[in-house]
Design a protein around this motif. Structure first.
Motif, PDB file in Angstrom:
ATOM      1  N   UNK A 157       0.788  -1.225   0.000  1.00 33.18           N
ATOM      2  CA  UNK A 157       0.000   0.000   0.000  1.00 33.18           C
ATOM      3  C   UNK A 157       0.817   1.270   0.000  1.00 33.18           C
ATOM      4  N   UNK A 158       2.136   1.156  -0.159  1.00 33.03           N
ATOM      5  CA  UNK A 158       2.974   2.356  -0.159  1.00 33.03           C
ATOM      6  C   UNK A 158       3.507   2.614  -1.572  1.00 33.03           C
ATOM      7  N   UNK A 159       4.018   3.813  -1.774  1.00 33.45           N
ATOM      8  CA  UNK A 159       4.718   4.104  -3.025  1.00 33.45           C
ATOM      9  C   UNK A 159       6.153   3.601  -2.855  1.00 33.45           C
ATOM     10  N   UNK A 160       6.568   2.682  -3.738  1.00 35.38           N
ATOM     11  CA  UNK A 160       7.929   2.131  -3.610  1.00 35.38           C
ATOM     12  C   UNK A 160       8.883   2.908  -4.488  1.00 35.38           C
ATOM     13  N   UNK A 161       9.946   3.418  -3.884  1.00 32.97           N
ATOM     14  CA  UNK A 161      10.952   4.149  -4.668  1.00 32.97           C
ATOM     15  C   UNK A 161      12.185   3.288  -4.821  1.00 32.97           C
ATOM     16  N   UNK A 162      12.759   3.294  -6.029  1.00 29.72           N
ATOM     17  CA  UNK A 162      13.949   2.477  -6.256  1.00 29.72           C
ATOM     18  C   UNK A 162      15.116   3.359  -6.670  1.00 29.72           C
ATOM     19  N   UNK A 163      16.318   2.854  -6.434  1.00 34.42           N
ATOM     20  CA  UNK A 163      17.517   3.664  -6.663  1.00 34.42           C
ATOM     21  C   UNK A 163      18.547   2.875  -7.459  1.00 34.42           C
ATOM     22  N   UNK A 164      18.075   2.076  -8.423  1.00 31.49           N
ATOM     23  CA  UNK A 164      18.987   1.241  -9.181  1.00 31.49           C
ATOM     24  C   UNK A 164      19.069   1.782 -10.613  1.00 31.49           C
ATOM     25  N   UNK A 165      20.136   2.505 -10.905  1.00 30.86           N
ATOM     26  CA  UNK A 165      20.256   3.263 -12.162  1.00 30.86           C
ATOM     27  C   UNK A 165      19.952   2.453 -13.434  1.00 30.86           C
ATOM     28  N   UNK A 166      20.522   1.249 -13.598  1.00 31.45           N
ATOM     29  CA  UNK A 166      20.307   0.544 -14.877  1.00 31.45           C
ATOM     30  C   UNK A 166      18.826   0.350 -15.227  1.00 31.45           C
ATOM     31  N   UNK A 167      17.966   0.246 -14.204  1.00 31.06           N
ATOM     32  CA  UNK A 167      16.539   0.054 -14.484  1.00 31.06           C
ATOM     33  C   UNK A 167      15.913   1.297 -15.108  1.00 31.06           C
ATOM     34  N   UNK A 168      16.501   2.467 -14.844  1.00 30.59           N
ATOM     35  CA  UNK A 168      15.909   3.721 -15.315  1.00 30.59           C
ATOM     36  C   UNK A 168      16.054   3.914 -16.815  1.00 30.59           C
ATOM     37  N   UNK A 169      16.914   3.058 -17.433  1.00 28.51           N
ATOM     38  CA  UNK A 169      17.184   3.202 -18.870  1.00 28.51           C
ATOM     39  C   UNK A 169      15.906   3.122 -19.708  1.00 28.51           C
ATOM     40  N   UNK A 170      15.009   2.172 -19.364  1.00 24.39           N
ATOM     41  CA  UNK A 170      13.820   1.943 -20.191  1.00 24.39           C
ATOM     42  C   UNK A 170      12.955   3.191 -20.339  1.00 24.39           C
ATOM     43  N   UNK A 171      12.809   3.921 -19.249  1.00 23.52           N
ATOM     44  CA  UNK A 171      11.892   5.058 -19.274  1.00 23.52           C
ATOM     45  C   UNK A 171      12.573   6.379 -19.523  1.00 23.52           C
ATOM     46  N   UNK A 172      13.815   6.536 -19.020  1.00 27.86           N
ATOM     47  CA  UNK A 172      14.419   7.864 -19.160  1.00 27.86           C
ATOM     48  C   UNK A 172      15.817   7.817 -19.768  1.00 27.86           C
ATOM     49  N   UNK A 173      16.206   6.666 -20.337  1.00 26.68           N
ATOM     50  CA  UNK A 173      17.521   6.600 -20.961  1.00 26.68           C
ATOM     51  C   UNK A 173      17.498   7.067 -22.411  1.00 26.68           C
ATOM     52  N   UNK A 174      18.695   7.292 -22.945  1.00 27.28           N
ATOM     53  CA  UNK A 174      18.807   7.687 -24.354  1.00 27.28           C
ATOM     54  C   UNK A 174      19.821   6.795 -25.045  1.00 27.28           C
ATOM     55  N   UNK A 175      19.569   6.491 -26.329  1.00 23.99           N
ATOM     56  CA  UNK A 175      20.502   5.710 -27.115  1.00 23.99           C
ATOM     57  C   UNK A 175      20.603   6.370 -28.481  1.00 23.99           C
ATOM     58  N   UNK A 176      21.802   6.653 -28.930  1.00 23.64           N
ATOM     59  CA  UNK A 176      22.019   7.377 -30.190  1.00 23.64           C
ATOM     60  C   UNK A 176      21.154   8.636 -30.217  1.00 23.64           C
ATOM     61  N   UNK A 177      21.173   9.364 -29.121  1.00 19.64           N
ATOM     62  CA  UNK A 177      20.488  10.651 -28.940  1.00 19.64           C
ATOM     63  C   UNK A 177      18.955  10.581 -28.981  1.00 19.64           C
ATOM     64  N   UNK A 178      18.386   9.377 -29.054  1.00 23.11           N
ATOM     65  CA  UNK A 178      16.925   9.264 -29.007  1.00 23.11           C
ATOM     66  C   UNK A 178      16.510   8.493 -27.748  1.00 23.11           C
ATOM     67  N   UNK A 179      15.289   8.767 -27.215  1.00 26.50           N
ATOM     68  CA  UNK A 179      14.848   8.067 -26.010  1.00 26.50           C
ATOM     69  C   UNK A 179      14.790   6.554 -26.235  1.00 26.50           C
ATOM     70  N   UNK A 180      15.255   5.799 -25.262  1.00 24.24           N
ATOM     71  CA  UNK A 180      15.232   4.336 -25.355  1.00 24.24           C
ATOM     72  C   UNK A 180      13.799   3.839 -25.527  1.00 24.24           C
TER      73      UNK A 180
END
Lengths: 344, 352
Positions: A157-180
């Motif tokens: 029932x809580x908001x879970x916050x995570x701090x594992x950088x590699x997981x963030x790639x899917x939503x906020x990463x970039x590859x060849x200057x375009x969003x992943x």
């Protein structure tokens, strides 16, 4: 003049063209009231601007729309995709854990398991619809109601916050200057297109959507085709869920993917796929999703007051639907013609 | 075809069975409460007709019994409130009857009737909805048990004489405090954006009003260039901020109606290459643990607390009322303002 008429007629018969026209109109509106909308700069080695935002923030909806298209084409609907997004995010983040910079489960496994759960949700819907014969809207409503409860249970029932950088790639990463996330959409689109157009699956889906009974008599295994369509839709919701939770670096059982099911259905409709089933177009649904996302971004950047946002959205959707309606176009056409006749 | 018919019949039967369960269950559950309540109601008014409710001036925390009807456990904030009520009761030696209504009004009504039957000295309730309390509050009043509203109010349909006080936050004051804090962070003024809560929600309306009135009245050099809703969510705050900073790249501060949206704004600012907390100041309301972490990292500046720790104020007001004293109609909760420089020390003491 005749040539122009025939072009317009050809365009008119192509539903995709009208969706693209609507999208272009929204973008053009932005160009007029706020020219910097189209400004794209390079920031930290990737593209940055409102247009990039539309693609990035619209990615989950685009993936979702692809899955929803399959289900809608069989003559069904999946109301549970929003809650499935929440469940997927909850599973992925709880597997990764809450420690700084480390993960409890290898990233690949965490994502695969989360997607597996999402596909299982879709499979459940498929079983209810194809084997037990419950109406799609009712069958998927069950998971719509239960899904957020399951997500809450996983996250306590809580908001879970995570701090594992590699997981963030899917939503906020970039590859060849375009969003992943954009590559993910592209990949899902290509796979979906190949799977439906290079095998007979797409044809089966359309034929079931047009006439389920007749398809069965021609020997199509209607039940399995439907089951697969719902399962794939669940999988797409899972992919969207990963992108969303990765983008906000947390899992929120209450709010992740809220109202996405409605936006997904709307994307499919705006893309020209009939909600009564039959012929479908992934490209159309993606354009439909882009229409919805650019509308949202437009509303933010042009400063529409929060109280009237819903009204403005509804109005635009109404106009686009009118534009796509053949009957309406005929009405306008005959109105114009009769006026022309009167002048002559 | 036959198949479909059979399935239809099956569903129909199942549906009937299901609806039968639904109607049967509540009556069974409700029965004890209903039996208990009228019995009390019949006795009590008869006595009261002659003697009005008597004050109990000798009452102390140790001899007092309190019923508390909580809404549920839907958020960290709510958990914090529950913990505060329970811990304070233990600390003061109050005998506490606690009920969790799981977001249902009928459960809260049942709980109140149970409290009345148990003869508690006062009842605290965080009403899940604002209407429909007249009957059960009247029953409590007839039994000489004062009702204290905690953190959530009721609307005008509930007569004011049925409850003694409302203990809770002043959202307008929170907005005003946020404005004062923000103005201190940007003495030279400048352009700022505001992230509103869910459109139409009480806290969103009041936090906007309190903030904007204060800015308009006292800080003419601060200009709110855009105010948009982020629906009280991180995702909403992030998307809105990302869109707005492209149009207004020169903003010097963000004001968010809750911490969650501020956390989203921080992500958006970072992704745009800005430095939240330094280039762009971030002020929000609530006082969640996560925003303290952001303050420790230097990414957020101030949070105006909206405290769920209402236990001490609640029991004090309850005791005063039971002893026959009067309390304010609106007891404003004790709320702090937390700034970046002390965040590292404060974070360990945050319970929600």
């Amino acid at each position: 003049m005749k040539k122009l008429n025939s072009i317009i007629q050809k365009l008119g018969s192509n539903r995709l063209a009208w969706s693209m026209f609507a999208l272009a109109a929204i973008l053009l509106f932005n160009l007029i009231v706020y020219p910097e909308f189209f400004k794209i700069t390079i920031l930290d080695g990737h593209l940055y601007g409102s247009l990039v935002d539309i693609f990035r923030n619209g990615a989950p909806l685009m993936v979702l729309a692809i899955g929803m298209t399959l289900v809608v084409a069989t003559g069904g609907v999946d109301l549970s995709v929003g809650p499935v997004i929440a469940v997927t995010g909850a599973v992925a983040t709880s597997l990764i854990g809450l420690e700084y910079g480390s993960t409890n489960t290898p990233l690949f496994l965490a994502v695969a398991l989360a997607l597996g759960v999402a596909a299982l949700c879709g499979f459940w819907n498929g079983i209810l619809v194809s084997r037990i014969g419950i109406q799609p809207i009712v069958a998927t409503l069950i998971l719509y109601v239960a899904g957020r409860g399951v997500a809450q249970m996983i996250t306590n029932g809580k908001i879970m916050r995570i701090f594992y950088e590699p997981y963030f790639v899917f939503g906020s990463g970039y590859f060849l200057s375009l969003p992943v996330s954009l590559y993910i959409v592209l990949l899902v689109y290509i796979v979906a297109w190949l799977f439906t157009r290079r095998t007979s699956f797409g044809l089966y889906v359309e034929s079931i959507g047009i006439n389920s009974e007749a398809s069965r008599f021609t020997g199509i295994n209607e039940k399995n085709v439907k089951l697969l369509a719902y399962t794939l839709c669940g999988l797409c919701a899972g992919i969207a869920g990963i992108i969303i939770s990765s983008n906000v670096k947390s899992a929120d059982g209450n709010n992740a993917g809220l109202w996405y099911e409605l936006d997904a259905i709307l994307s499919v409709a705006l893309g020209g796929t009939s909600l009564s089933g039959g012929r479908f177009s992934f490209a159309g649904s993606i354009i439909g999703a882009l229409i919805i996302q650019s509308l949202t971004t437009t509303i933010y950047s042009t400063g529409v007051p929060p109280q009237v946002i819903m009204l403005v959205k509804a109005l635009v959707v109404f106009l686009v639907s009118l534009l796509q309606s053949e009957n309406f176009r005929k009405m306008i056409g005959s109105l114009l013609n009769s006026r022309k006749g009167a002048i002559q | 075809m036959l198949n479909i018919k059979r399935i239809g019949l099956l569903l129909l039967v199942a549906g009937l069975a299901l609806s039968a369960c639904q109607t049967a269950a509540p009556t069974e559950e409700a029965a004890p409460a209903e039996q208990a309540a009228p019995a009390e109601a019949v006795e009590a008014p008869a006595e009261e007709a002659m003697t009005a409710c008597e004050a109990k001036p000798d009452m102390t925390y140790e001899t007092m019994t309190i019923g508390f009807a909580q809404v549920g456990a839907e958020s960290g904030w709510r958990d914090g409130e529950t913990k505060s009520i329970r811990d304070t009761a233990t600390e003061l030696g109050v005998n506490l009857l606690f009920s969790d209504a799981q977001q249902k009004q009928e459960n809260q009504i049942k709980a109140i009737r149970t409290f009345i039957a148990a003869g508690v000295d006062a009842i605290g309730i965080a009403p899940v909805v604002t209407t429909g309390w007249e009957t059960v509050f009247q029953e409590a009043k007839d039994a000489c048990i004062p009702i204290l509203l905690v953190d959530r109010g009721v609307d005008a349909s509930v007569p004011e004489d049925l409850y003694v006080t409302f203990i809770g936050s002043d959202f307008i004051l929170e907005g005003k405090n946020a404005a004062i804090e923000l103005a201190q962070l940007i003495p030279d003024g400048g352009d700022i954006i505001e992230l509103e809560g869910t459109t139409g929600a009480g806290p969103a309306i009041d936090r906007k009003k309190g903030f904007e009135d204060e800015i308009a009245a006292s800080y003419p050099n601060i200009n709110i260039v855009a105010s948009q809703t982020g629906d009280f969510t991180l995702a909403g705050g992030k998307e809105v901020t990302a869109a707005l900073i492209k149009k207004y790249p020169d903003i010097v501060a963000v004001y968010a109606h809750n911490d969650e949206m501020a956390l989203g704004a921080i992500q958006a600012l970072e992704e745009a290459g800005m430095k939240p907390g330094t280039d762009v100041k971030v002020v929000s309301i609530d006082g969640e643990k996560a925003i303290f972490q952001a303050m420790v990292e230097g990414k957020a500046n101030v949070t105006v607390e909206c405290s769920p720790l209402l236990g001490p104020q609640f029991f004090e007001a309850a005791l005063t009322t039971v002893q026959g004293g009067t309390v304010d109609r609106w007891i404003k909760s004790n709320e702090g303002i937390f700034r970046q420089d002390t965040a590292a020390d404060d974070i360990s003491s945050r319970v929600y």
